[in-house]
Scaffold this motif. Structure first.
Motif, mmCIF file in Angstrom:
data_model
loop_
_atom_site.group_PDB
_atom_site.id
_atom_site.type_symbol
_atom_site.label_atom_id
_atom_site.label_comp_id
_atom_site.label_asym_id
_atom_site.label_seq_id
_atom_site.Cartn_x
_atom_site.Cartn_y
_atom_site.Cartn_z
ATOM 1 N N GLU A 128 4.785 0.461 3.528
ATOM 2 C CA GLU A 128 3.563 -0.052 4.152
ATOM 3 C C GLU A 128 2.931 -1.165 3.326
ATOM 4 O O GLU A 128 2.920 -1.126 2.086
ATOM 5 C CB GLU A 128 2.560 1.087 4.344
ATOM 6 C CG GLU A 128 3.049 2.149 5.317
ATOM 7 C CD GLU A 128 2.067 3.316 5.435
ATOM 8 O OE1 GLU A 128 1.187 3.441 4.563
ATOM 9 O OE2 GLU A 128 2.187 4.074 6.403
ATOM 10 N N GLU A 166 -0.344 -4.511 3.585
ATOM 11 C CA GLU A 166 -1.518 -5.050 4.272
ATOM 12 C C GLU A 166 -1.677 -6.524 3.933
ATOM 13 O O GLU A 166 -1.535 -6.921 2.767
ATOM 14 C CB GLU A 166 -2.779 -4.287 3.849
ATOM 15 C CG GLU A 166 -4.042 -4.782 4.536
ATOM 16 C CD GLU A 166 -5.283 -4.011 4.109
ATOM 17 O OE1 GLU A 166 -6.393 -4.567 4.215
ATOM 18 O OE2 GLU A 166 -5.137 -2.853 3.663
ATOM 19 N N THR A 203 0.815 -1.214 0.000
ATOM 20 C CA THR A 203 0.000 0.000 0.000
ATOM 21 C C THR A 203 0.849 1.265 0.000
ATOM 22 O O THR A 203 0.346 2.354 -0.289
ATOM 23 C CB THR A 203 -0.943 0.008 1.213
ATOM 24 O OG1 THR A 203 -0.161 -0.154 2.418
ATOM 25 C CG2 THR A 203 -1.952 -1.132 1.130
ATOM 26 N N SER A 251 5.956 -5.253 12.414
ATOM 27 C CA SER A 251 4.727 -4.681 12.967
ATOM 28 C C SER A 251 5.175 -3.613 13.945
ATOM 29 O O SER A 251 5.775 -3.928 14.986
ATOM 30 C CB SER A 251 3.905 -5.751 13.686
ATOM 31 O OG SER A 251 2.787 -5.168 14.312
ATOM 32 N N THR A 265 4.878 -3.466 7.732
ATOM 33 C CA THR A 265 5.817 -2.727 6.881
ATOM 34 C C THR A 265 6.984 -3.622 6.515
ATOM 35 O O THR A 265 7.306 -4.578 7.229
ATOM 36 C CB THR A 265 6.362 -1.464 7.571
ATOM 37 O OG1 THR A 265 7.042 -1.850 8.785
ATOM 38 C CG2 THR A 265 5.250 -0.476 7.884
ATOM 39 N N LYS A 268 -1.916 -4.598 9.280
ATOM 40 C CA LYS A 268 -0.999 -3.625 8.666
ATOM 41 C C LYS A 268 0.433 -3.945 9.090
ATOM 42 O O LYS A 268 0.734 -4.062 10.286
ATOM 43 C CB LYS A 268 -1.371 -2.199 9.104
ATOM 44 C CG LYS A 268 -2.807 -1.781 8.750
ATOM 45 C CD LYS A 268 -3.024 -1.696 7.249
ATOM 46 C CE LYS A 268 -4.320 -0.993 6.890
ATOM 47 N NZ LYS A 268 -5.531 -1.738 7.300
#
Length: 364
Positions: A350, A352, A290, A303, A341, A339
């Protein structure tokens, strides 16, 4: 020194960009480029040389028992022509390789293994051949070529060359005695792209003639020569694992999300005790990127500031239109919608968690 497939000169003649891969010289792409080749497979049809894969026969009255001993899946109730995916594990439960087994008939099985692992696999099989009486393994890779015809128009193209009643009907099945253009071949309803299609196995000496026949036959449908680049983006878009990425000698099938082909109901198989005793702390997930950038393999996954895993594959998905990745992460962070990274050379990107596969013929 790298080997060549029977189609090496054909790839050169058609403008393939040749690179080393799994000990072979193969086209990574053609002049059309990876994205065009990828889209051809999703929307029309693509043609792949898969002749670098390994082919091994398992024969004899003990063949079924030997396969059930060596492999995680159960091959007991297969019909002639049926194919079944499996893992082959070490005693510690980690993966020797993933492969496909076809039942030709009772006491004869045709096995397809990964190119980079063929020699290792065959050595492992021969080392355990005496575990069961009455069965032998034979490596026939040098005499076999494999050509994949993949995409929604694959059947339409092959139907010009093969009578309708001579196609394999079910997914993961094959017909072992077919003739196309005067050339004997196996026609298998399988593939590694997520699109509909077939894989043809034939004598290596006929590979170039079959390639040209298929190209000419599929001209109106837009049949396109495809290389390794599109093969990788397609399999990743379809959420298909690749040995050396989503599985290897340190990863178990249960961690890779391949528990469906581990049959604990069998009396025994190599690696069963270790797999039964282990409770995987990590699992394979799909990730939609994202943030900005492409996330490749071997990127740490976080996380917040907690490292929770590592990516195993990643690319821009041409059909979906956005970057994707797969990763092995701690189970606590595997829920869809989580979410996360990735650390891409010091920059946090980022992501998901999304469900796998990213793409399928039925998933919109």
């Amino acid at each position: 020194m790298e080997k060549t497939t029977p189609l090496y000169s054909t790839h050169q003649a058609h403008g393939g960009k040749i690179v080393p891969f799994a000990g072979y010289l193969l086209p990574v792409q053609y002049q059309t480029g990876v994205i065009a080749e990828h889209m051809a497979v999703r929307e029309s049809c693509g043609l792949f040389d898969v002749s670098h894969m390994g082919e091994i026969l398992c024969e004899g009255p003990g063949a079924l028992k030997l396969l059930n001993h060596l492999l995680t899946n159960d091959f007991t109730n297969m019909y002639d022509g049926q194919a079944r995916y499996s893992l082959m594990c070490y005693e510690n439960g980690c993966c020797v390789d993933d492969l496909i087994v076809y039942k030709v008939r009772d006491e004869r099985y045709f096995i397809v293994v990964n190119a980079a692992n063929k020699d290792k696999d065959f050595t492992w099989m021969k080392a355990h051949e005496q575990d069961v009486e009455g069965a032998t393994f034979t490596d026939i890779s040098h005499s076999v070529a494999q050509i994949a015809v993949q995409g929604p128009k694959a059947h339409e193209i092959l139907a010009k060359l093969l009578p309708e009643d001579e196609f394999p009907v079910k997914y993961y099945s094959a017909c072992f005695d077919r003739t196309i253009g005067g050339m004997h071949c196996i026609v298998s309803k399988t593939g590694y792209t997520g699109s509909a299609g077939y894989e043809l196995y034939l004598d290596a000496e006929n590979a170039a003639a079959m390639w040209e026949l298929l190209l000419e036959t599929g001209k109106e449908e837009g049949l396109t020569c495809c290389g390794l680049g599109a093969r990788d983006t397609l399999r990743l878009e379809a959420g298909m694992p690749l040995y050396g990425h989503e599985m290897n000698e340190t990863i178990t099938p249960l961690e890779s999300g391949l528990g469906f082909c581990v049959k604990f109901s069998k009396e025994e198989f190599i690696g069963k005790e270790a797999l039964e005793a282990s409770e995987p702390a990590r699992t394979r997930i799909g990730l939609k990127i994202t943030g900005r950038g492409i996330v490749r393999e071997h990127m740490p996954v976080f996380s917040d500031d907690i490292k929770v895993g590592m990516t195993t594959s990643g690319t821009h998905a041409p059909y979906l239109g956005y970057p994707i990745a797969m990763a092995l992460v701690d189970k606590a962070y595997a829920a869809v919608g989580t979410k996360l990274t990735a650390d891409v050379r010091g920059r946090k990107v980022e992501m998901e968690v999304v469900s796998l596969p990213f793409y399928s013929k039925t998933k919109k």
